[in-house]
Design a protein around this motif. Structure first.
Motif, PDB file in Angstrom:
ATOM      1  N   VAL A   8       0.874  -1.174   0.000  1.00 46.81           N
ATOM      2  CA  VAL A   8       0.000   0.000   0.000  1.00 46.81           C
ATOM      3  C   VAL A   8       0.911   1.224   0.000  1.00 46.81           C
ATOM      4  O   VAL A   8       1.529   1.545   1.018  1.00 46.81           O
ATOM      5  N   GLU A   9       1.022   1.857  -1.142  1.00 49.54           N
ATOM      6  CA  GLU A   9       2.000   2.944  -1.331  1.00 49.54           C
ATOM      7  C   GLU A   9       1.496   3.866  -2.426  1.00 49.54           C
ATOM      8  O   GLU A   9       1.166   3.421  -3.524  1.00 49.54           O
ATOM      9  N   ASP A  10       1.396   5.164  -2.112  1.00 46.24           N
ATOM     10  CA  ASP A  10       0.838   6.092  -3.100  1.00 46.24           C
ATOM     11  C   ASP A  10       1.890   6.668  -4.043  1.00 46.24           C
ATOM     12  O   ASP A  10       1.534   7.259  -5.055  1.00 46.24           O
ATOM     13  N   GLU A  11       3.180   6.518  -3.707  1.00 45.96           N
ATOM     14  CA  GLU A  11       4.196   6.979  -4.666  1.00 45.96           C
ATOM     15  C   GLU A  11       4.324   5.892  -5.717  1.00 45.96           C
ATOM     16  O   GLU A  11       4.871   4.818  -5.468  1.00 45.96           O
ATOM     17  N   ARG A  12       3.780   6.188  -6.900  1.00 41.80           N
ATOM     18  CA  ARG A  12       3.625   5.129  -7.892  1.00 41.80           C
ATOM     19  C   ARG A  12       4.935   4.479  -8.318  1.00 41.80           C
ATOM     20  O   ARG A  12       5.001   3.272  -8.497  1.00 41.80           O
ATOM     21  N   LEU A  49       2.978  -1.294   4.384  1.00 42.88           N
ATOM     22  CA  LEU A  49       2.016  -0.217   4.535  1.00 42.88           C
ATOM     23  C   LEU A  49       2.705   1.132   4.726  1.00 42.88           C
ATOM     24  O   LEU A  49       3.414   1.340   5.723  1.00 42.88           O
ATOM     25  N   ASP A  50       2.507   2.016   3.775  1.00 44.83           N
ATOM     26  CA  ASP A  50       3.014   3.377   3.918  1.00 44.83           C
ATOM     27  C   ASP A  50       2.130   4.091   4.945  1.00 44.83           C
ATOM     28  O   ASP A  50       0.976   3.708   5.142  1.00 44.83           O
ATOM     29  N   ILE A  51       2.672   5.116   5.615  1.00 43.91           N
ATOM     30  CA  ILE A  51       1.844   5.817   6.611  1.00 43.91           C
ATOM     31  C   ILE A  51       1.056   6.965   5.979  1.00 43.91           C
ATOM     32  O   ILE A  51      -0.152   7.070   6.158  1.00 43.91           O
ATOM     33  N   MET A  52       1.760   7.816   5.219  1.00 38.23           N
ATOM     34  CA  MET A  52       1.071   8.953   4.614  1.00 38.23           C
ATOM     35  C   MET A  52       0.428   8.513   3.306  1.00 38.23           C
ATOM     36  O   MET A  52       1.117   8.314   2.311  1.00 38.23           O
ATOM     37  N   LEU A  53      -0.899   8.341   3.346  1.00 41.59           N
ATOM     38  CA  LEU A  53      -1.638   7.855   2.176  1.00 41.59           C
ATOM     39  C   LEU A  53      -2.874   8.716   1.965  1.00 41.59           C
ATOM     40  O   LEU A  53      -3.476   9.157   2.947  1.00 41.59           O
TER      41      LEU A  53
HETATM   42 CA    CA Z   1       2.999   8.214   0.976  1.00 43.92          CA
END
Ligand code: CA
Length: 225
Positions: free
Chosen positions: A6-10, A50-54
């Motif tokens: 789970v990571e928003d930096e693609r 799991l990334d924290i900042m999402l």
């Molecule tokens: Ca992030």
């Protein structure tokens, strides 16, 4: 081993997916918080990175919700800064390990392998209600010798009620745990799905294990067997 990233930096997410796949992991990726929570709830992962900042829902909240729902996947959190506060909070919400960004890829793989070995033994046990068996690890359900086919959603409801054995569970709780956090539709959708579960696990066998507690919710208890 099945891993959810789970990571928003693609770019990082894609690099992790490719890298972990080449190490023999089977890897799914979620790019925001609600999607991550939904996937972790809907599928059975051995490990979650799991990334924290999402966007949508942060990693702490995802972790806390998964643990509250009885999810026992090994969770490794990616802390954004090298701060004690982040790390303490990660462990507080139920994460098993953490790694500060930027991290060495080799260290991540080593940590994941170690975490997989550590958490492999705590895979969910079979839940028993008389002759009704719910096996969260294998995603199977049976009554006596009869195998019962449930949809993923039906299974998740039954498993959640099973984990809270004997307790009255409200519709809202079921909605929060089984549907994703962003769900804002009609809560009566729970009733529809509970009825479907009942038609499969109780009705054909003349049982009433899945009770409706008027005005309060539902309870799963042993009935027969
Ligand atoms: Ca992030």
């Amino acid at each position: 081993m099945r891993v959810l990233v789970v990571e928003d930096e693609r770019r990082l997410a894609v690099a992790l997916q490719r890298g972990l796949q080449s190490e023999g992991f089977s890897v799914d990726v979620a790019h925001d918080g609600p999607q991550g929570l939904w996937m972790a709830t809907e599928h059975d992962y051995d490990l979650i990175v799991l990334d924290i900042m999402l966007p949508g829902l942060n990693g702490y909240r995802i972790c806390a919700k998964l643990r509250a729902a009885g999810n026992e996947s090994g969770i490794l959190m990616l802390t954004a800064k090298d701060g004690e506060y982040d790390e303490a909070e990660a462990l507080d919400t139920g994460a098993d390990d953490f790694l500060s960004k930027p991290f060495s890829y080799l260290v991540l793989v080593a940590r994941l392998r170690a975490l997989g070995r550590r958490t492999g033994g705590r895979r969910p046990q079979v839940l028993r209600f008389g002759d009704l068996l719910i096996d969260p690890a294998r995603r199977t359900c049976s009554r006596g010798a009869t195998e019962i086919r449930l949809t993923a959603r039906e299974f998740a409801i039954l498993e959640y009620l099973g984990r809270r054995s004997g307790e009255v569970v409200s519709k809202r709780d079921i909605l929060e745990q089984v549907w994703d956090a962003a769900f804002d539709g009609d809560p009566n959708v729970v009733e529809v799905h509970v009825s479907a579960v009942r038609r499969k696990v109780d009705a054909p066998f003349g049982r009433a294990a899945l009770e409706t507690v008027r005005g309060a919710g539902y309870r799963l208890a042993a009935d027969g067997g």
